[in-house]
Design a protein around this motif. Structure first.
Motif, PDB file in Angstrom:
ATOM      1  N   GLU A  35       0.821  -1.202   0.000  1.00 19.43           N
ATOM      2  CA  GLU A  35       0.000   0.000   0.000  1.00 19.43           C
ATOM      3  C   GLU A  35       0.861   1.261   0.000  1.00 19.43           C
ATOM      4  OE1 GLU A  35      -2.607  -0.399   3.350  1.00 19.43           O
ATOM      5  OE2 GLU A  35      -4.070  -1.542   2.177  1.00 19.43           O
ATOM      6  N   LEU A  36       0.248   2.391  -0.314  1.00 20.00           N
ATOM      7  CA  LEU A  36       0.947   3.669  -0.316  1.00 20.00           C
ATOM      8  C   LEU A  36       1.100   4.173   1.115  1.00 20.00           C
ATOM      9  CD1 LEU A  36      -0.744   5.489  -3.331  1.00 20.00           C
ATOM     10  CD2 LEU A  36       1.290   4.020  -3.317  1.00 20.00           C
ATOM     11  N   ILE A 317       5.378   3.079  -7.947  1.00 19.90           N
ATOM     12  CA  ILE A 317       4.134   2.485  -8.422  1.00 19.90           C
ATOM     13  C   ILE A 317       4.295   2.026  -9.872  1.00 19.90           C
ATOM     14  CG2 ILE A 317       1.679   2.894  -8.850  1.00 19.90           C
ATOM     15  CD1 ILE A 317       1.871   5.197  -6.790  1.00 19.90           C
ATOM     16  N   HIS A 327      -4.808   1.208  -5.233  1.00 20.25           N
ATOM     17  CA  HIS A 327      -4.398   2.335  -4.396  1.00 20.25           C
ATOM     18  C   HIS A 327      -5.515   3.359  -4.198  1.00 20.25           C
ATOM     19  CE1 HIS A 327      -0.472   0.682  -4.219  1.00 20.25           C
ATOM     20  NE2 HIS A 327      -0.134   0.958  -5.462  1.00 20.25           N
ATOM     21  N   ASP A 527       5.811  -0.944  -5.335  1.00 22.00           N
ATOM     22  CA  ASP A 527       4.462  -1.283  -4.896  1.00 22.00           C
ATOM     23  C   ASP A 527       4.097  -2.709  -5.281  1.00 22.00           C
ATOM     24  OD1 ASP A 527       3.886  -0.903  -7.685  1.00 22.00           O
ATOM     25  OD2 ASP A 527       1.837  -0.273  -7.198  1.00 22.00           O
TER      26      ASP A 527
END
Length: 618
Positions: A35-36, A317, A327, A527
């Motif tokens: 995840e971000l 990403i 996301h 990511d």
């Protein structure tokens, strides 16, 4: 915030083609995702897109287009606004040269400049590729700078105004602004490395000289600032960025600094000190960088104090809709925005107008720049050396003269995939307009020594610029595990020629091959969890010998070559200065005045497309 790892699988109700905005793009494959790491202030970063705004049509991991990126940014802005945090977009140059969407138009860039301006970018600067030609630098000044008025920065770059001839800044030197939600006060700059290959209508001021100027010193002495933001088409660990960092630290010893770099085409992240970090986000629309900072002071609104140790985090990403859906917690119905769809439609229309899917022929197998050793039958450079150049490099007035042809590997920008070789492929492989030049009647005893000098197999005579050699798209820290010398021949990609890289699952773990970045913080920056790819070093230049006199051995009953007394020394004009330096080292007196045009009006791009059309039928 805890970073979780998910294996994201899409529902069965999705329709075919719902993961690609461009009709011919490959669909991405589901993969485990990190995840971000959202924070107080967040960034999306692009660099070195080189016209790849349609995405990678044959590589599913990077099949998102610029319209998808616009939708992604707009959805993340919605999330940031809802949570009361901030999101800024950064681009650090080299938006041109490298794809048919830019290079096939006349004039160049007539489509891409309208496509790029569809994205709201908060800080944008130039790269070296915008400056090689007078026309492209004037396009920046007359079109791109106004398109991003107030956000385009040129801290060390001037241009001769096309109308007045007056030397003026390409864009403002810096800007100060306050973020929308948190009220973070930012002073931003936009630099270019100390580039010297620009056309003579632009002036690149050395960074060391720029940071001594009054305007810069006044900017960094401003005490009403919460963050310095330095965007630049500059290597992260470079004399230029290090000089800027030291200059700021001399007067602002603890104000956080965020650097965004470019130029080397890698995913990378470095630390300058506990409150200063830098991010570089790859190349060719393969990567959208994500950066966050938590613990900044907010002097512009409800004032809060800076933490003693602000937290910095990053993520690389993969540019595809799988990543974007994950996301944003959206899907093919809820993710696209009207503006994003509009820009994707603009891209599809432009590709149709430019006939980018028109095929010159069909490649019988894939050929690699760095994913095969050199020499090797699956190396694109071996293919050029042994098949293309001997057939095509012939000047009618000198056709019977023995010649040695030098091409720099950096002139070949991307791989060839098994299947249709299109107009678009031509420009992704060889986008540059460089033609050929030659020096006649060079002693072969001299010419045959040039490769060792240009490939630095002797003590180094001069620095080799980035664009001379085909570089690997991985950082220095990643080199330790991913880079191999060209004497290795056991790479799995060399045996399965039907496999398109970075797309299909090909190992026991079910992972797709792709970026496995190792940067300052470790190996958790990507990511998408991929299986690793091996890369191989290639030389700076390679040579091809053509029309050499032949000999015949009655003993072996084989025909061979014998060395001629003199040859035509033919080369891509981009490397002329290095050819002349090497010749000078060898004791000759050759100068620019001794050079002439070879095959007038023909570029390497023309040579490649012409050969494909005649040899690779579909």
């Amino acid at each position: 915030m805890i970073t979780r790892l998910k294996y994201w699988l899409l529902g069965l109700s999705l329709t075919p083609g719902s993961y690609c905005s461009q009709p011919s793009a490959a669909e991405p494959v589901s993969a485990p995702l990190r995840e971000l790491p959202w924070g107080q202030l967040n960034f999306l970063h692009t660099t070195d897109t080189h016209g790849w705004h349609a995405g990678h049509l044959l590589e599913s991991s990077y099949s998102g287009d610029w319209g998808d990126y616009i939708s992604f940014a707009e959805r993340l802005h919605e999330k940031a606004d809802k949570e009361g945090i901030d999101l800024l977009l950064i681009d650090t140059g080299d938006r041109i040269e490298g794809n048919g969407l830019y290079d096939a138009s006349n004039p160049k860039g007539i489509y891409t400049r309208d496509i790029v301006k569809g994205q709201h970018i908060d800080v944008i600067c130039t790269g070296n590729h915008e400056l090689y030609k007078k026309a492209s630098s004037e396009n920046e000044y007359l079109h791109t700078v106004p398109n991003f008025k107030g956000n385009y920065l040129a801290s060390n770059l001037d241009i001769s105004d096309p109308d007045t001839g007056e030397r003026v800044p390409l864009a403002p030197r810096f800007k100060k602004f306050t973020t929308k939600n948190q009220g973070i006060r930012i002073i931003a700059f936009g630099f270019l490395f100390d580039f010297t290959g620009n056309a003579n209508n632009t002036i690149v001021e050395a960074v060391e000289k720029t940071i001594q100027q009054k305007w810069f010193l006044e900017a960094i002495h401003d005490r009403e600032v919460d963050l310095f933001l330095v965007a630049g088409h500059v290597l992260l660990d470079s004399p230029e960025f290090n000089a800027i960092f030291k200059a700021i630290r001399q007067v602002q010893w603890d104000t956080p600094i965020q650097f965004f770099g470019g130029h080397t085409h890698v995913r990378d992240y470095i630390k300058y000190d506990a409150k200063a970090y830098g991010l570089e986000s790859g190349r060719y629309m393969e990567t959208v960088g994500f950066m966050s900072i938590t613990g900044l002071s907010t002097g512009g609104k409800a004032k809060t104090q800076r933490l003693a140790a602000p937290k910095f985090a990053r993520r690389y990403i993969d540019n595809n809709l799988y990543s974007y859906y994950q996301h944003t917690s959206l899907n093919e119905t809820t993710f696209p925005t009207p503006h994003g769809r509009k820009v994707s439609a603009m891209i599809a229309s432009a590709r149709k107008d430019l006939k980018l899917d028109h095929a010159f022929g069909c490649a019988p197998k894939s050929l690699w720049t760095n994913r095969a050793p050199f020499p090797h039958e699956n190396s694109i450079f071996t293919w050029l050396q042994e098949q293309v150049l001997p057939d095509m490099i012939t000047d009618p007035d000198r056709k019977d003269v023995p010649r040695v042809v030098f091409v720099n590997t950096g002139g070949i920008r991307f791989d060839i995939f098994n299947g249709p070789f299109t107009i678009d492929t031509t420009y992704t492989v060889s986008p540059f307009t460089s033609g050929f030049r030659y020096i006649k009647d060079v002693p072969y005893a001299v010419a045959k020594r040039l490769s060792r000098i240009l490939n630095q197999e002797v003590p180094q005579l001069f620095d080799i610029p980035f664009d001379l050699v085909a570089r690997m798209p991985v950082s220095e820290m990643t080199h330790q595990s991913a880079i191999h010398n060209s004497d290795q021949h056991d790479h799995p990609f060399l045996t399965n020629q039907n496999q398109i890289p970075l797309t299909r699952q090909n190992n026991k773990g079910g992972l797709t091959p792709g970026y496995t970045t190792h940067d300052y913080l470790g190996t958790d920056g990507d990511d998408t969890i991929h299986s690793p790819i091996k890369f191989y070093r290639v030389p700076n230049v390679f040579e091809t010998r053509i029309a050499f006199p032949t000999t015949y051995s009655s003993r072996s009953q084989k025909q061979g070559e014998r060395d001629p007394e003199t040859v035509d020394l033919v080369y891509i004009d981009f490397v002329e200065s290095y050819i002349l330096l090497a010749l000078k080292f060898l004791g000759t007196g050759y100068e620019a005045g001794n050079t002439r045009v070879y095959m007038e009006g023909t570029s390497l791009t023309d040579v490649i497309s012409g050969w494909v059309e005649g040899h690779w039928p579909c």
